[in-house]
Design a protein around this motif. Structure first.
Motif, short mmCIF file in Angstrom:
data_model
loop_
_atom_site.label_atom_id
_atom_site.label_comp_id
_atom_site.label_asym_id
_atom_site.label_seq_id
_atom_site.Cartn_x
_atom_site.Cartn_y
_atom_site.Cartn_z
N MET A 247 -11.87 -0.34 1.64
CA MET A 247 -11.25 -1.15 0.59
C MET A 247 -11.48 -0.54 -0.79
O MET A 247 -10.56 -0.50 -1.62
CB MET A 247 -11.84 -2.57 0.64
CG MET A 247 -11.20 -3.54 -0.33
SD MET A 247 -9.49 -3.90 0.12
CE MET A 247 -8.99 -4.88 -1.31
N ALA A 248 -12.68 -0.06 -1.02
CA ALA A 248 -12.98 0.55 -2.32
C ALA A 248 -12.11 1.78 -2.57
O ALA A 248 -11.63 2.00 -3.69
CB ALA A 248 -14.46 0.94 -2.38
N LEU B 58 -3.84 -7.24 -1.40
CA LEU B 58 -3.51 -8.33 -0.47
C LEU B 58 -2.93 -7.77 0.82
O LEU B 58 -3.29 -8.22 1.92
CB LEU B 58 -2.51 -9.28 -1.13
CG LEU B 58 -1.98 -10.41 -0.24
CD1 LEU B 58 -3.12 -11.33 0.19
CD2 LEU B 58 -0.89 -11.20 -0.97
N VAL B 59 -2.04 -6.81 0.70
CA VAL B 59 -1.44 -6.19 1.89
C VAL B 59 -2.52 -5.53 2.75
O VAL B 59 -2.56 -5.72 3.97
CB VAL B 59 -0.37 -5.16 1.48
CG1 VAL B 59 0.11 -4.37 2.69
CG2 VAL B 59 0.81 -5.86 0.82
N TYR B 60 -3.39 -4.78 2.11
CA TYR B 60 -4.42 -4.07 2.87
C TYR B 60 -5.40 -5.04 3.52
O TYR B 60 -5.84 -4.82 4.66
CB TYR B 60 -5.16 -3.10 1.95
CG TYR B 60 -6.03 -2.12 2.68
CD1 TYR B 60 -5.46 -1.11 3.45
CD2 TYR B 60 -7.42 -2.22 2.63
CE1 TYR B 60 -6.26 -0.20 4.14
CE2 TYR B 60 -8.21 -1.31 3.32
CZ TYR B 60 -7.63 -0.31 4.07
OH TYR B 60 -8.41 0.57 4.77
N LEU B 61 -5.75 -6.11 2.84
CA LEU B 61 -6.67 -7.10 3.40
C LEU B 61 -6.06 -7.80 4.61
O LEU B 61 -6.76 -8.13 5.57
CB LEU B 61 -7.07 -8.12 2.34
CG LEU B 61 -8.04 -7.63 1.27
CD1 LEU B 61 -8.21 -8.67 0.17
CD2 LEU B 61 -9.40 -7.29 1.87
N ALA C 42 -6.58 -8.22 10.86
CA ALA C 42 -6.26 -7.95 12.26
C ALA C 42 -7.30 -7.01 12.87
O ALA C 42 -7.75 -7.22 14.00
CB ALA C 42 -4.86 -7.33 12.36
N ASP C 43 -7.70 -5.99 12.12
CA ASP C 43 -8.72 -5.06 12.61
C ASP C 43 -10.07 -5.76 12.80
O ASP C 43 -10.81 -5.46 13.74
CB ASP C 43 -8.88 -3.89 11.64
CG ASP C 43 -7.76 -2.87 11.79
OD1 ASP C 43 -6.99 -2.99 12.75
OD2 ASP C 43 -7.67 -1.98 10.93
N ASN D 106 -1.02 -8.17 11.98
CA ASN D 106 -0.49 -6.84 11.66
C ASN D 106 0.95 -6.91 11.19
O ASN D 106 1.34 -6.23 10.22
CB ASN D 106 -0.59 -5.93 12.89
CG ASN D 106 -1.84 -5.07 12.87
OD1 ASN D 106 -2.32 -4.67 11.81
ND2 ASN D 106 -2.38 -4.78 14.04
N LEU D 107 1.76 -7.71 11.86
CA LEU D 107 3.17 -7.84 11.47
C LEU D 107 3.32 -8.54 10.12
O LEU D 107 4.20 -8.19 9.33
CB LEU D 107 3.94 -8.61 12.55
CG LEU D 107 4.14 -7.86 13.87
CD1 LEU D 107 4.83 -8.76 14.90
CD2 LEU D 107 4.98 -6.60 13.66
N VAL D 108 2.45 -9.51 9.85
CA VAL D 108 2.47 -10.14 8.53
C VAL D 108 2.11 -9.12 7.46
O VAL D 108 2.75 -9.04 6.40
CB VAL D 108 1.50 -11.34 8.48
CG1 VAL D 108 1.34 -11.85 7.05
CG2 VAL D 108 2.01 -12.47 9.37
#
Length: 285
Positions: free
Chosen positions: A160-161, A204-207, A212-213, A269-271
């Motif tokens: 994330m960083a 937000l997208v990455y989170l 999912a991960d 993941n799809l979201v």
């Protein structure tokens, strides 16, 4: 900026696959929140007289999804397992969002020695395979959901960083940052008022993708018996306890928890893909 954000949401709503995935994700969250009220049985109570019973396909409506090797109701365990998996996921994302964003912003904004020190430490963590690192940390800490959360968070914070740092490096070159400095804006003001809102969409997208991960990693730790107690009604642990019965005809002990893992991971993941397509202007539609 608000109207632009609404336009992005409109693009997201037009993505039918992402909207279906969002509906499934919300449904899973609702089931997890009300698991204690919906589940017909105690998820940890054993009943050896009714072990490995088939479910509704065999006319057993008392246990619609059957029972496991200890006679525990699978439906109840799956519902409570969803609550555990999502709780771990959300706590991991909250910790990752706070510390990952903080490290990324500080590193990119101040640069120099601060950036070098933070990035070198992050490089050390990123040099390990994520799942292997999570396994090593969880194994060293012992069983427990809190330890699993901590292990997965330590894996995601450097990722994330790194993502936040890249976004901040792009934003800090804009003219409004220089204008804010010229108007005697302090560093904390600039980071909180100008930089953070501009990197929010990408974060937000990455989170969302990390959520999912996190669910998948939680299931992996549970399957391997690391970080989560075997009696805990968690999807990965349920897979592990039922794998030996799969070839013996009691397929439901493994199949239904596996389906829930697939639904949860795929929906989030799809979201995340839908949000990335809506918020990233560089992607070709």
């Amino acid at each position: 900026m608000q109207s632009e954000f609404l336009q992005k949401l409109t693009i997201f709503r037009k993505n039918r696959l992402a909207m279906v995935a969002l509906f499934v994700a919300i449904l899973l969250v609702v089931l997890a929140l009300f698991a204690s009220f919906i589940s017909p049985y105690d998820p940890v109570s054993t009943d050896l007289e009714n072990k490995l019973l088939p479910g509704f396909w065999a006319g057993n409506w008392d246990h619609p999804l059957g029972t496991d090797n200890l006679g525990r109701d699978l439906l109840s365990r799956i519902l409570h397992g969803g609550a555990i998996s999502l709780r771990v996921g959300y706590m991991v994302i909250a910790v990752t969002a706070f510390f990952g964003t903080l490290l990324g912003i500080v590193s990119a904004y101040y640069g120099g020695v601060v950036d070098i020190l933070i990035m070198r430490v992050i490089d050390v963590f990123l040099s390990f395979p994520p799942l292997l690192l999570a396994l090593a940390i969880a194994a060293s800490l012992g069983a427990g959901l809190e330890n699993a959360m901590f292990a997965i968070s330590l894996v995601y914070i450097p990722q994330m960083a790194r993502v936040v740092r890249g976004s901040v490096l792009k934003v800090k070159t804009n003219s409004f940052i220089e204008a804010s400095r010229a108007l005697a804006g302090g560093n904390m003001w600039i980071m909180g008022r100008h930089i953070l809102p501009n990197i929010f969409p990408s974060a937000l997208v990455y989170l969302t993708l990390l959520l999912a991960d996190a669910i998948l990693y939680t299931a992996s730790l549970g399957f391997l018996g690391i970080g989560i107690k075997p009696s805990t009604p968690e999807w990965g642990a349920m897979l592990s306890s039922g794998k030996e019965y799969l070839l013996m005809g009691q397929w439901w002990v493994t199949v239904f928890p596996g389906i829930m893992i697939v639904l949860a991971v795929l929906s989030f993941n799809l979201v995340g893909d839908g949000l990335r397509e809506a918020f990233d202007s560089k992607l070709k539609r």
